[in-house]
Design an enzyme around this catalytic site. Structure first.
Site, PDB file in Angstrom:
ATOM      1  N   SER A 233       0.805  -1.215   0.000  1.00 45.91           N
ATOM      2  CA  SER A 233       0.000   0.000   0.000  1.00 45.91           C
ATOM      3  C   SER A 233       0.841   1.269   0.000  1.00 45.91           C
ATOM      4  CB  SER A 233      -1.003   0.057   1.157  1.00 45.91           C
ATOM      5  OG  SER A 233      -1.892  -1.039   1.089  1.00 45.91           O
ATOM      6  N   SER A 271      -1.960  -4.329  -2.852  1.00 51.79           N
ATOM      7  CA  SER A 271      -1.448  -3.009  -2.494  1.00 51.79           C
ATOM      8  C   SER A 271      -2.548  -1.964  -2.634  1.00 51.79           C
ATOM      9  CB  SER A 271      -0.259  -2.636  -3.391  1.00 51.79           C
ATOM     10  OG  SER A 271       0.356  -1.443  -2.978  1.00 51.79           O
ATOM     11  N   ASP A 273      -3.465   1.458  -3.059  1.00 52.42           N
ATOM     12  CA  ASP A 273      -2.755   2.657  -3.514  1.00 52.42           C
ATOM     13  C   ASP A 273      -3.754   3.786  -3.752  1.00 52.42           C
ATOM     14  OD1 ASP A 273      -0.400   1.097  -3.540  1.00 52.42           O
ATOM     15  OD2 ASP A 273      -0.879   0.360  -5.542  1.00 52.42           O
TER      16      ASP A 273
END
Length: 337
Positions: A233, A271, A273
Site C-alpha cells: 500500500s 497493495s 494505492d
C-alpha cells in the site's frame, strides 16, 4: 534494535534531482500556505514500530475544502473516502496510520472535529493506512486517541520529519526500509503562481528505481534477500494553493498514483494505492482551466516521485516484530547523482 539518525539525508543532498521545476522553500507539503503536518511515533524498541501522521489544512476552520480521492487499487481501508467522492469536499484533516488501527484513529479524529465544531451534527473523518505488519505487531492495535490528538494538535509548518517517523515508522517499500517523505514544486498555471506539495506514506512492492536505474535490494545490500511481504500500500496526499474544483483535483490525484511507477512500484494485487488531493485556494476564485493544467500535472508527478525517494533515503535500518529487519537504502554512487 532501531538505528536512529545515522546521517540520513534527502534525495537532493545526494544529487538526485527530479525534474526541472523549482521546489518551494522547504521542498515539502508545508510549502503550501496553511498546510501543517504532525507526527506521533510509537516505537517500543521491539515489536511496535508504528504511529500517526496528520496533514492539517488550517482553512478547514472556514468550512470544507475542494478535494478528491483517486483509488489506484482499492485493497485498503480509507475511511471517509466515499463522501469525498460524492461531494468533492474535505471536512477533516487527513490522518494516516497502520491498517488495523485505522478505525480507532477515525474515532479519534471524530473527537477532534466535535471539539472544534460543537454545533455540528455530522462529521466525515478521512483516515488512511498502510500495513506495517512486517515490522510491527499490527494485531495489538496500539494507536490510541491520545496518539491521534497529539499528531493533530502538534501539527505545524516547517519541514516535517521524514523516514521512520509517524505513520512511516514501520513501513517498507521496494525491498527497503521506507517511511514518510515529502516534496513540493512551484509552477505557473492559468497565469498565476502556484505551489503543489506531496506527502507519501510508502509501503509498497517493486524494485526501487532511481531516475530510471533499477536498484534491487539483493544487489546493493550484501547477503540480504528481499523481505516478504515487501510492503503493501501507498497513501499519497497532495495539497495545492492553485484554484481547482474537485473534478480537476481528481485529475491531479490520478497523476500522483501514476508517479509511483517512476520509482518502480509493482502495483501488486494486495497493495492499496490511494491519492487524496485538496486545494487551499480561497473560495470564489475561478478554477484553472483544464487546458492549463499540464504544469500542475508535471508538478504532481515530480513532487510525488521525490517524496517517495525521500521516504526511503531518510529511513534507517530497522529490526522489529519477530526479529525481522528492513534495510535502509545505501548511498551508492552507482545510482545517485
Amino acid at each position: 534494535m532501531h538505528a536512529h539518525g545515522g546521517g540520513r539525508v534527502r534525495a537532493r543532498s545526494l544529487g538526485v534531482v527530479i525534474g526541472a521545476l523549482p521546489t518551494g522553500p522547504l521542498n515539502a507539503i508545508t510549502d503550501v500556505n496553511g498546510v501543517l503536518v504532525g507526527h506521533t511515533t510509537v516505537d517500543d524498541g521491539a515489536d511496535l514500530r508504528t504511529g500517526v501522521t496528520a496533514i492539517v489544512p488550517e482553512r478547514l476552520a472556514e468550512g470544507g475544502l475542494p478535494a478528491a480521492v483517486h483509488t489506484g487499487n482499492g485493497y485498503g481501508k480509507l475511511v471517509g473516502s466515499t463522501q469525498v467522492d460524492e461531494l468533492g469536499v474535505l471536512e477533516s484533516p487527513v490522518v494516516l496510520t497502520a491498517t488495523l488501527s485505522v478505525f480507532r484513529a477515525a474515532d479519534a479524529v471524530l473527537t477532534y472535529l466535535m471539539g472544534r465544531r460543537p454545533d455540528g451534527v455530522s462529521f466525515n473523518p478521512l483516515v488512511g493506512e498502510t500495513n506495517d505488519g512486517f515490522l510491527s505487531d499490527i494485531r495489538r492495535r496500539p494507536i490510541t486517541e491520545r496518539h491521534v490528538l497529539d499528531a493533530l494538535e502538534g501539527a505545524s509548518g516547517g519541514l516535517p520529519a521524514e523516514g521512520c517517523v509517524g505513520a512511516g515508522t514501520g513501513t517498507t517499500a521496494l525491498g527497503f526500509k521506507a517511511g514518510v517523505g515529502t516534496s513540493s514544486r512551484r509552477v505557473t498555471a492559468g497565469g498565476s503562481e502556484a505551489t503543489v506539495g506531496a506527502l507519501a506514506q510508502a509501503n509498497f512492492g517493486g524494485v526501487l528505481t532511481v531516475r530510471g536505474v533499477p536498484v534491487p535490494v539483493e544487489e546493493v545490500v550484501p547477503g540480504v534477500r528481499r523481505p516478504e511481504p515487501p510492503g503493501n500500500s501507498c497513501m499519497i496526499v497532495v495539497a495545492t494553493d492553485a484554484p481547482l474544483d474537485a473534478r480537476r483535483l481528481g485529475r491531479l490525484a490520478r497523476r500522483a498514483v501514476f508517479a509511483m511507477g517512476r520509482v518502480g512500484a509493482s502495483y501488486a494485487q494486495g497493495s492499496g494505492d490511494y491519492a487524496i488531493a485538496f486545494s487551499t485556494a480561497p473560495p470564489g476564485v475561478p478554477a484553472v482551466p483544464d487546458a492549463a493544467l499540464d504544469p500542475l500535472f508535471a508538478a504532481v508527478m515530480d513532487a510525488v516521485e521525490e517524496a517517495l525517494l525521500n521516504s526511503l533515503f531518510m529511513a534507517t535500518t530497522t529490526t522489529g516484530f519477530a526479529g525481522r529487519t528492513a534495510h535502509a537504502v545505501p548511498y551508492d554512487r552507482r545510482f545517485l547523482g
